[in-house]
Design a protein around this motif. Structure first.
Motif, short mmCIF file in Angstrom:
data_model
loop_
_atom_site.label_atom_id
_atom_site.label_comp_id
_atom_site.label_asym_id
_atom_site.label_seq_id
_atom_site.Cartn_x
_atom_site.Cartn_y
_atom_site.Cartn_z
N ASN A 18 -20.58 -37.50 -0.83
CA ASN A 18 -20.73 -36.10 -1.23
C ASN A 18 -22.18 -35.66 -1.15
O ASN A 18 -22.67 -34.96 -2.03
CB ASN A 18 -20.20 -35.91 -2.66
CG ASN A 18 -18.70 -36.10 -2.74
OD1 ASN A 18 -17.94 -35.35 -2.13
ND2 ASN A 18 -18.27 -37.12 -3.46
N VAL A 19 -22.84 -36.08 -0.10
CA VAL A 19 -24.26 -35.75 0.03
C VAL A 19 -24.62 -35.61 1.51
O VAL A 19 -24.05 -36.28 2.37
CB VAL A 19 -25.13 -36.86 -0.65
CG1 VAL A 19 -24.98 -38.19 0.06
CG2 VAL A 19 -26.59 -36.44 -0.72
N LEU A 20 -25.54 -34.69 1.79
CA LEU A 20 -26.19 -34.60 3.10
C LEU A 20 -27.54 -35.28 2.93
O LEU A 20 -28.34 -34.89 2.07
CB LEU A 20 -26.37 -33.14 3.51
CG LEU A 20 -27.17 -32.88 4.79
CD1 LEU A 20 -26.46 -33.47 6.01
CD2 LEU A 20 -27.39 -31.37 4.98
N ARG A 21 -27.77 -36.31 3.73
CA ARG A 21 -28.97 -37.12 3.56
C ARG A 21 -29.75 -37.25 4.86
O ARG A 21 -29.17 -37.57 5.90
CB ARG A 21 -28.58 -38.51 3.05
CG ARG A 21 -29.77 -39.45 2.90
CD ARG A 21 -29.35 -40.85 2.49
NE ARG A 21 -28.93 -40.88 1.10
CZ ARG A 21 -27.68 -41.09 0.70
NH1 ARG A 21 -26.72 -41.32 1.59
NH2 ARG A 21 -27.37 -41.09 -0.57
N GLY A 22 -31.05 -37.03 4.78
CA GLY A 22 -31.95 -37.38 5.86
C GLY A 22 -32.70 -38.63 5.46
O GLY A 22 -33.27 -38.68 4.35
N GLU A 23 -32.69 -39.65 6.31
CA GLU A 23 -33.27 -40.94 5.94
C GLU A 23 -34.40 -41.31 6.90
O GLU A 23 -34.19 -41.45 8.11
CB GLU A 23 -32.19 -42.02 5.98
CG GLU A 23 -31.06 -41.78 4.99
CD GLU A 23 -29.97 -42.83 5.06
OE1 GLU A 23 -29.75 -43.38 6.17
OE2 GLU A 23 -29.33 -43.10 4.03
#
Length: 258
Positions: free
Chosen positions: A13-18
């Motif tokens: 449930n997250v949009l993540r840039g790593e």
């Protein structure tokens, strides 16, 4: 980067840039930047001009690709996907400059976005009318999008992004051109959208709006993560002043910045 004070969220449930990095002609725009935009919260992204905010948003939404790092939406690696495919994974955005259909009315601009995202004609019309009401666009509903006042154009951009029924909506300078009352309404709209389990990213130079709207704020400086945390944590951290706001940080901390 400072440890977050926000409770942990599911990776689904997250949009993540790593660890995102991007260079243009030898100029490093981003260096190992990470960010999380959970559903159901309003997340802020601030930094001075040239800090890398626009590059980060372009990478998160598929309008650019990183040299290194990854983008994950709801547990799916979307790094290699272009913007139109990424939209199918629930990622939508606004733009600083237009991107409207100038010869279509405000109503048609919203409606055609809903249609393009798979809604039927009847449901697209109803969704457009609901968003017009929510964004207070009723007086402009039948006006062509070309030549709209700047503040109305910004609100229309937000309505179009929401017409895609996204899981995540990234708002790039939505408050530019808004008066105080319109900015307050935008804040309430973002909170309402987040309550519908949508992740909202707010990128704006309106510091009172950012600090009153967001659950968590990321600060970029020279293409790097400087700090992140709750509004209270960020406004009292000395790195905010040194990386971005200068003496205005104290005004924010005291609540006197207008």
């Amino acid at each position: 980067m400072q440890q977050t004070a926000v409770p942990p969220v599911s990776t689904e449930n997250v949009l993540r840039g790593e660890h995102l990095s991007r260079a243009y002609s030898g100029v490093q725009a981003l260096s190992e930047v990470s960010i999380e935009i959970p559903r159901g919260r309003v997340t802020g992204l601030i930094g001075s001009n040239g800090a890398g905010k626009s590059t980060l948003v372009n990478i998160l939404t598929g309008y650019d690709t990183p040299d290194q790092g990854s983008v994950v939406a709801n547990g799916n690696d979307v790094t290699a996907m272009r913007a139109e495919r990424r939209a199918r994974f629930g990622v939508a955005r606004t733009f600083q400059h237009g991107h409207l259909f100038g010869r279509c009315t405000v109503l048609e601009n919203i409606e055609v976005t809903a249609l393009a995202c798979g809604a039927g004609r009847k449901s697209s019309r109803q969704l457009a009318l609901d968003l017009i009401d929510e964004l207070q666009l009723g007086d402009w509903m039948l006006h062509d999008a070309s030549g709209l006042p700047h503040g109305v154009e910004r609100r229309l951009g937000v309505a179009r992004a929401l017409a895609a029924r996204p899981d995540y909506v990234l708002l790039d300078e939505p408050a530019a051109g808004l008066n105080d009352g319109e900015a307050e309404h935008l804040r309430d709209t973002m909170r309402s959208v987040a309550e519908r389990e949508v992740g909202v990213l707010l990128i704006d130079h309106n510091m009172p709006l950012v600090f009153s709207s967001c659950d968590h704020i990321f600060v970029l400086g020279a293409g790097k993560n400087v700090l992140d945390g709750t509004p209270d944590v960020v406004r009292h951290d000395s790195r905010l002043a040194t990386s971005y706001l200068g003496s205005a940080a104290e005004q924010i901390a005291e609540g006197t910045l207008e």
